[in-house]
Structure formats: structure tokens, C-alpha cells
Enzyme design. Sequence first.
Site, PDB file in Angstrom:
ATOM      1  N   HIS A 102      -1.274  -1.107 -10.168  1.00  0.00           N
ATOM      2  CA  HIS A 102      -1.842  -2.041  -9.188  1.00  0.00           C
ATOM      3  C   HIS A 102      -2.273  -3.337  -9.923  1.00  0.00           C
ATOM      4  CE1 HIS A 102      -3.844  -1.438  -4.961  1.00  0.00           C
ATOM      5  NE2 HIS A 102      -3.517  -2.898  -5.276  1.00  0.00           N
TER       6      HIS A 102
ATOM      7  N   GLU B 270      -4.708   6.628  -7.186  1.00  0.00           N
ATOM      8  CA  GLU B 270      -4.910   5.692  -8.549  1.00  0.00           C
ATOM      9  C   GLU B 270      -5.840   6.164  -9.173  1.00  0.00           C
ATOM     10  OE1 GLU B 270      -4.233   1.638  -7.388  1.00  0.00           O
ATOM     11  OE2 GLU B 270      -2.361   2.078  -5.999  1.00  0.00           O
TER      12      GLU B 270
ATOM     13  N   ARG C  31       0.823  -1.323   0.078  1.00  0.00           N
ATOM     14  CA  ARG C  31       0.038  -0.079   0.054  1.00  0.00           C
ATOM     15  C   ARG C  31       0.884   1.354  -0.017  1.00  0.00           C
ATOM     16  NH1 ARG C  31      -2.968  -2.877  -1.610  1.00  0.00           N
ATOM     17  NH2 ARG C  31      -5.110  -3.429  -0.886  1.00  0.00           N
TER      18      ARG C  31
HETATM   19  P1  NAD Z   1      -0.114 -10.112   5.998  1.00  0.00           P
HETATM   20  O1  NAD Z   1      -1.373  -9.793   6.889  1.00  0.00           O
HETATM   21  O2  NAD Z   1       0.219 -11.758   5.799  1.00  0.00           O
HETATM   22  O3  NAD Z   1       1.410  -9.422   6.257  1.00  0.00           O
HETATM   23  C1  NAD Z   1       1.435  -8.286   6.598  1.00  0.00           C
HETATM   24  C2  NAD Z   1       2.480  -8.124   7.478  1.00  0.00           C
HETATM   25  O4  NAD Z   1       2.676  -6.606   7.796  1.00  0.00           O
HETATM   26  C3  NAD Z   1       1.898  -8.575   8.938  1.00  0.00           C
HETATM   27  O5  NAD Z   1       3.073  -9.487   9.483  1.00  0.00           O
HETATM   28  C4  NAD Z   1       2.137  -7.409  10.028  1.00  0.00           C
HETATM   29  O6  NAD Z   1       2.404  -7.569  11.222  1.00  0.00           O
HETATM   30  C5  NAD Z   1       2.939  -6.342   9.168  1.00  0.00           C
HETATM   31  N1  NAD Z   1       2.734  -4.858   9.441  1.00  0.00           N
HETATM   32  C6  NAD Z   1       1.664  -4.550   9.636  1.00  0.00           C
HETATM   33  N2  NAD Z   1       2.208  -3.049  10.196  1.00  0.00           N
HETATM   34  C7  NAD Z   1       3.531  -3.101  10.169  1.00  0.00           C
HETATM   35  C8  NAD Z   1       4.446  -1.970  10.254  1.00  0.00           C
HETATM   36  N3  NAD Z   1       4.285  -0.695  10.574  1.00  0.00           N
HETATM   37  N4  NAD Z   1       5.972  -2.326   9.973  1.00  0.00           N
HETATM   38  C9  NAD Z   1       6.228  -3.301   9.644  1.00  0.00           C
HETATM   39  N5  NAD Z   1       5.422  -4.596   9.332  1.00  0.00           N
HETATM   40  C10 NAD Z   1       3.957  -4.312   9.599  1.00  0.00           C
HETATM   41  O7  NAD Z   1      -0.576  -9.532   4.543  1.00  0.00           O
HETATM   42  P2  NAD Z   1      -0.044 -10.108   3.117  1.00  0.00           P
HETATM   43  O8  NAD Z   1      -0.908 -11.213   2.510  1.00  0.00           O
HETATM   44  O9  NAD Z   1       1.378 -10.439   3.324  1.00  0.00           O
HETATM   45  O10 NAD Z   1      -0.153  -8.762   2.301  1.00  0.00           O
HETATM   46  C11 NAD Z   1       0.523  -7.935   2.297  1.00  0.00           C
HETATM   47  C12 NAD Z   1       0.160  -6.623   1.578  1.00  0.00           C
HETATM   48  O11 NAD Z   1       0.342  -6.957   0.478  1.00  0.00           O
HETATM   49  C13 NAD Z   1      -1.142  -5.923   2.044  1.00  0.00           C
HETATM   50  O12 NAD Z   1      -1.000  -4.642   2.444  1.00  0.00           O
HETATM   51  C14 NAD Z   1      -1.945  -6.325   0.885  1.00  0.00           C
HETATM   52  O13 NAD Z   1      -2.959  -5.336   0.887  1.00  0.00           O
HETATM   53  C15 NAD Z   1      -1.013  -6.196  -0.322  1.00  0.00           C
HETATM   54  N6  NAD Z   1      -1.417  -6.702  -1.414  1.00  0.00           N
HETATM   55  C16 NAD Z   1      -1.348  -6.148  -2.521  1.00  0.00           C
HETATM   56  C17 NAD Z   1      -1.670  -6.574  -4.047  1.00  0.00           C
HETATM   57  C18 NAD Z   1      -1.499  -5.978  -4.899  1.00  0.00           C
HETATM   58  O14 NAD Z   1      -2.250  -5.812  -5.892  1.00  0.00           O
HETATM   59  N7  NAD Z   1      -0.534  -5.029  -5.292  1.00  0.00           N
HETATM   60  C19 NAD Z   1      -2.185  -7.956  -4.017  1.00  0.00           C
HETATM   61  C20 NAD Z   1      -2.197  -8.457  -2.770  1.00  0.00           C
HETATM   62  C21 NAD Z   1      -1.810  -8.260  -1.490  1.00  0.00           C
END
Ligand code: NAD
Length: 300
Positions: A276, A255, A226
Site C-alpha cells: 500500500h 494487509e 482497493r
Molecule cells: P474518484 O472518486 O475520483 O474515482 C473513482 C471512480 O470509480 C469514480 O468515477 C466512480 O464512479 C468509479 N466507480 C465506482 N464504482 C465503480 C464500479 N463498480 N465500476 C467501475 N467504476 C466504478 O477516486 P480517485 O481519486 O480516482 O481514487 C480511486 C481509488 O484509488 C480509490 O479507491 C482510492 O481509495 C484509491 N487510492 C489508493 C491509493 C493507494 O495508496 N494505493 C492512494 C490514493 C487513492
Amino acid sequence: MYGKVLICDPVDTVMTDKLKDKFEIDYKPKISSQELLEVIKDYDVVVVRSRTKITKDVISNGKKLKIIARAGIGVDNIDTDYAEEKHIKVVYAPGSSTESVVEITLAMMVIGARSLYKGMENTRKNDFTKLKGMELEGKTLGILGFGRIGKAIVDASRTFKMKFIAYDPMPVEYPEYVKKVSLDELMEQSDVISINVTMRKDSPYILNDNELSKLKEGVIIVNTSRARAINGKDMLKYLKNGKISAFVSDVFWNEPAKEEYEMEMLKLDNVMITPHLGAQTKEAQKRIAIMTADNIINEW
Ligand code: NAD
């Protein structure tokens, strides 16, 4: 009893196939925020991807609403606190697009390290000038947010023989080849940073001027999570002075972009943004649709 489902964004057809025995479905993948506010009162379930925002007003108008389903991962486009207050369940599809996001992240790391984007742009103009980059082998990859995707990125990039460090404020497990570090250490030691955090609607920036000032000279930053993880206005300075040699991101603050700092950033040679696309593969979209439909059925 048949429930009524409103699907507000494009989803794979497998979702409607799975839901159609139990629900009456209206598919309006281009619905405007105004129309949503007007029609939401008729629905028990609303399905969104990232485009449609489920605000407090939408929830207030959704008098019959029982389930808000996010066909994907981040729920930062949903007022989850207000949904909870109103006892409306929020479901999503964790892990459904991990593989697709990992693949695009690795591509972005290489694009950043080897100026591939600039090289391709140049050859379109028949300019075959050589551009020098850096190898990833032996460099330190810092993962900000060591969750599902962060961990899978490390596993996939082991083939590059990088060193791995990670920062996560939650008590997550670290394999022996990943060093757990503080946020400051991550900033100071990484040659490449991959941002993989979850953010809530109102989460503060994680990387402001204070953190960005600690970055190594020439660092590459890849963000597939994000945009709000970084303060974009603060970051602009480090992109312009070259401290950040490449910013390759699949996400942007708006976006499409609309703020002045965003427009300025988009013009920089070391900024490469994709629209995205992380979960935009047919495989991920199918998994997302199946998992979201199953979650709706289980919660109904
Ligand atoms: P997840 O919940 O498994 O992992 C996210 C991690 O981020 C968690 O371990 C959490 O503790 C950590 N976190 C939260 N706040 C934090 C901070 N301030 N500093 C460091 N770490 C922190 O989620 P995931 O499935 O691994 O997804 C990760 C990200 O990818 C999400 O934001 C999701 O929206 C994004 N995503 C993007 C797309 C895309 O189209 N680009 C697709 C899928 C997921």
C-alpha cells in the site's frame, strides 16, 4: 473555542502546524482499536489514515465527535452511514495523491509486462537468465473506474502509444482518445487492466468468476485502488492457470494477508504485491496533511 483532535495514524507535521492555533492535539499514531474505543469520548475531531477503523462502536462512544477526517482518499475504513446518521461530518483529501498513484501504476504496468520483478530477484542470486516480455505499445489499456486517478493514468500512459478503453457506471466525461465500454467489453478487450475504483465499506466485489472468465488470455491486472474490487478467491484460479499473466497490486484483501487464498496467492510468481505504497511519497503526504487540515478548519 478550542476543539480536541485525536490523530490516530502517522501524518505529516504540517497538519499539526496548521491545526495547533485552533485545536488541542493528541498525536497517537499507534493507537490500538481498544484504546481508541476508550478515549474517543474526549475528542471533537478524529484523524485517521487507512490503518485505523472508525466503526459503529467508535462513533457510538464518540459522544463529542463532530468531524471524522480521513487523511487520504478511500473512506472505506469509516462507517460513513452511521456517521451521517449521527450528524458527524466526514472529510477527506480528494486528488491529493493522484500524481503519486499514477507514477506507481505506470511502474506496475511495466513490471507486469517485462517480468522486471522476477529479473531483479534472479540477479540477486547472480542468475542473469533473459526473460521475455511484451511491449505496451499498441496494446489496449482498460481502466476500471474512470475518476481522477483513472483519467490521469490514461494521460500519463499516452507516451506508451496504447489504445484506451474505460468503464465507469457513473456519467463521467471521456476524452476522444478513450472509448467508453461496458464492463464485459473491458474484460474481453483489455491487454492490461488498471483498477481505479472507489469502494465503500460494504461494496460488493466488482470482478467475480463471471467477469474474470471473460478476460483475454495473458492479461495483466494492476490494482492501485482497493483489493475488494476483485473476488480474490475467484481470481486465484485464473492466476494459477496463467490466464492472468501478471497481477501487480498495491492493495491486498488483508494487509497483512491472513486468509488461505491470500497466502497461496503471495507464493505465485505472477503475483507482485506492494504494501500500500501508492500515496507514500513526501509530496503526497504533505498535500494530504494540508488538505485534511484545511477541511477540518472549514468544517469546524
Ligand atoms: P474518484 O472518486 O475520483 O474515482 C473513482 C471512480 O470509480 C469514480 O468515477 C466512480 O464512479 C468509479 N466507480 C465506482 N464504482 C465503480 C464500479 N463498480 N465500476 C467501475 N467504476 C466504478 O477516486 P480517485 O481519486 O480516482 O481514487 C480511486 C481509488 O484509488 C480509490 O479507491 C482510492 O481509495 C484509491 N487510492 C489508493 C491509493 C493507494 O495508496 N494505493 C492512494 C490514493 C487513492
